[in-house]
Design an enzyme around this catalytic site. Structure first.
Site, PDB file in Angstrom:
ATOM      1  N   MET A 177      10.165  27.792   0.341  1.00 25.76           N
ATOM      2  CA  MET A 177       9.583  28.279  -0.910  1.00 25.76           C
ATOM      3  C   MET A 177      10.450  29.422  -1.437  1.00 25.76           C
ATOM      4  O   MET A 177      11.035  30.175  -0.665  1.00 25.76           O
ATOM      5  CB  MET A 177       8.163  28.799  -0.670  1.00 25.76           C
ATOM      6  CG  MET A 177       7.223  27.790  -0.038  1.00 25.76           C
ATOM      7  SD  MET A 177       6.555  26.574  -1.150  1.00 25.76           S
ATOM      8  CE  MET A 177       5.391  27.513  -2.066  1.00 25.76           C
ATOM      9  N   ASN A 178      10.540  29.542  -2.743  1.00 23.41           N
ATOM     10  CA  ASN A 178      11.304  30.604  -3.414  1.00 23.41           C
ATOM     11  C   ASN A 178      12.811  30.459  -3.289  1.00 23.41           C
ATOM     12  O   ASN A 178      13.539  31.418  -3.487  1.00 23.41           O
ATOM     13  CB  ASN A 178      10.897  32.000  -2.909  1.00 23.41           C
ATOM     14  CG  ASN A 178       9.514  32.385  -3.335  1.00 23.41           C
ATOM     15  OD1 ASN A 178       9.095  32.078  -4.447  1.00 23.41           O
ATOM     16  ND2 ASN A 178       8.791  33.040  -2.456  1.00 23.41           N
ATOM     17  N   GLY A 225      14.536  28.438  -5.221  1.00 21.65           N
ATOM     18  CA  GLY A 225      15.045  28.082  -6.540  1.00 21.65           C
ATOM     19  C   GLY A 225      15.201  26.594  -6.790  1.00 21.65           C
ATOM     20  O   GLY A 225      15.974  26.190  -7.664  1.00 21.65           O
ATOM     21  N   LYS A 226      14.455  25.769  -6.075  1.00 22.34           N
ATOM     22  CA  LYS A 226      14.586  24.315  -6.219  1.00 22.34           C
ATOM     23  C   LYS A 226      14.255  23.851  -7.637  1.00 22.34           C
ATOM     24  O   LYS A 226      15.035  23.120  -8.242  1.00 22.34           O
ATOM     25  CB  LYS A 226      13.686  23.598  -5.197  1.00 22.34           C
ATOM     26  CG  LYS A 226      14.053  23.871  -3.753  1.00 22.34           C
ATOM     27  CD  LYS A 226      13.111  23.201  -2.782  1.00 22.34           C
ATOM     28  CE  LYS A 226      11.696  23.662  -2.847  1.00 22.34           C
ATOM     29  NZ  LYS A 226      11.450  25.061  -2.447  1.00 22.34           N
ATOM     30  N   ASP A 244      10.969  16.412  -8.705  1.00 22.99           N
ATOM     31  CA  ASP A 244      10.507  17.689  -8.169  1.00 22.99           C
ATOM     32  C   ASP A 244       9.432  17.417  -7.122  1.00 22.99           C
ATOM     33  O   ASP A 244       8.702  16.426  -7.216  1.00 22.99           O
ATOM     34  CB  ASP A 244       9.941  18.567  -9.289  1.00 22.99           C
ATOM     35  CG  ASP A 244       9.833  20.033  -8.906  1.00 22.99           C
ATOM     36  OD1 ASP A 244      10.648  20.497  -8.080  1.00 22.99           O
ATOM     37  OD2 ASP A 244       8.946  20.727  -9.434  1.00 22.99           O
ATOM     38  N   GLU A 245       9.331  18.300  -6.123  1.00 17.57           N
ATOM     39  CA  GLU A 245       8.331  18.190  -5.051  1.00 17.57           C
ATOM     40  C   GLU A 245       8.404  16.832  -4.351  1.00 17.57           C
ATOM     41  O   GLU A 245       7.394  16.191  -4.063  1.00 17.57           O
ATOM     42  CB  GLU A 245       6.921  18.451  -5.598  1.00 17.57           C
ATOM     43  CG  GLU A 245       6.764  19.781  -6.313  1.00 17.57           C
ATOM     44  CD  GLU A 245       6.920  21.014  -5.413  1.00 17.57           C
ATOM     45  OE1 GLU A 245       7.014  20.865  -4.183  1.00 17.57           O
ATOM     46  OE2 GLU A 245       6.968  22.126  -5.966  1.00 17.57           O
ATOM     47  N   CYS A 278      13.997  35.832   4.003  1.00 18.74           N
ATOM     48  CA  CYS A 278      12.727  36.282   4.561  1.00 18.74           C
ATOM     49  C   CYS A 278      12.530  37.745   4.194  1.00 18.74           C
ATOM     50  O   CYS A 278      13.470  38.429   3.772  1.00 18.74           O
ATOM     51  CB  CYS A 278      12.781  36.099   6.081  1.00 18.74           C
ATOM     52  SG  CYS A 278      11.313  36.663   6.969  1.00 18.74           S
ATOM     53  N   CYS A 284      11.733  33.566   8.132  1.00 14.90           N
ATOM     54  CA  CYS A 284      12.741  33.155   9.113  1.00 14.90           C
ATOM     55  C   CYS A 284      12.007  32.712  10.383  1.00 14.90           C
ATOM     56  O   CYS A 284      10.786  32.873  10.501  1.00 14.90           O
ATOM     57  CB  CYS A 284      13.691  34.315   9.425  1.00 14.90           C
ATOM     58  SG  CYS A 284      12.915  35.678  10.321  1.00 14.90           S
TER      59      CYS A 284
END
Length: 196
Positions: free
Chosen positions: A11-12, A14-15, A87-88, A145, A183
């Protein structure tokens, strides 16, 4: 020959933002894309939403019963499609990933899938597992992280507390659910705290 690509990250990472940049690049050159999203991702309903606040309406929501190749070919009959963006993609079925491979290999249309590799329990999603096995190209999008190390896992929080059991799919922002990229060390630390 066109290829099937899988670009994954925690998550986060930038996908969705990267997906929208690719869409922009194709369209800036006068090429048509098809943007798909599994209907099980209810965040934004028929819109993909980047954490940066960028939004874009999808061309089709894919249900569990849909044949993705048929959807793409229906669009391709109406306009020449230069690329399929998903996406997803972790929420697709293994069979739907095979259908996307067929779009790339048999229909010669590049397919770029973005998604998570593992869930909050560190188990693979059906779509991600199949993409890792079938994709011509696999690329990790990186994020960090809270401790500064590379994040590889997604910690799920309910009402601000980490949880490590439950349904595989729970959408960020719904029912007091949120996620934090972690992490390996921080994930293990939170898991141990939850078990004591």
């Amino acid at each position: 020959m066109a290829k099937l690509y899988f670009r994954y990250g925690a998550m986060n990472s930038g996908k969705t933002t990267a997906l929208m940049q690719v869409a922009f690049n194709y369209e800036e050159r006068g090429m048509d894309i098809v943007l798909l999203k599994p209907s099980s991702d209810t965040k934004g309903r028929d819109v993909v939403v980047s954490r940066l606040g960028i939004e874009r309406k999808v061309d089709a929501l894919v249900t569990a019963e849909d044949n993705v190749r048929d959807i793409v070919n229906d669009f391709n009959r109406r306009r020449a499609i230069s690329c399929v963006l998903v996406d997803e993609a972790q929420f697709l079925s293994a069979e739907q990933v095979k259908q996307l491979l067929d779009v790339a290999v048999l229909d010669d249309i590049p397919v770029i899938c973005y998604g998570l590799r593992v869930d909050f329990r560190r188990e693979g999603f059906p779509g991600s597992i199949r993409l890792l096995l079938l994709a011509h190209s696999i690329e990790e999008l990186k994020t960090i992280c809270r401790c500064g190390r590379k994040a590889i896992f997604n910690g799920r929080m309910v009402n601000g507390k980490f949880v490590f059991s439950g349904e595989q799919i729970a959408i960020d922002g719904e029912d007091e659910v949120s996620y934090e990229s972690l992490c390996g060390q921080c994930y293990e630390r939170e898991l141990n705290k939850a078990q004591t």
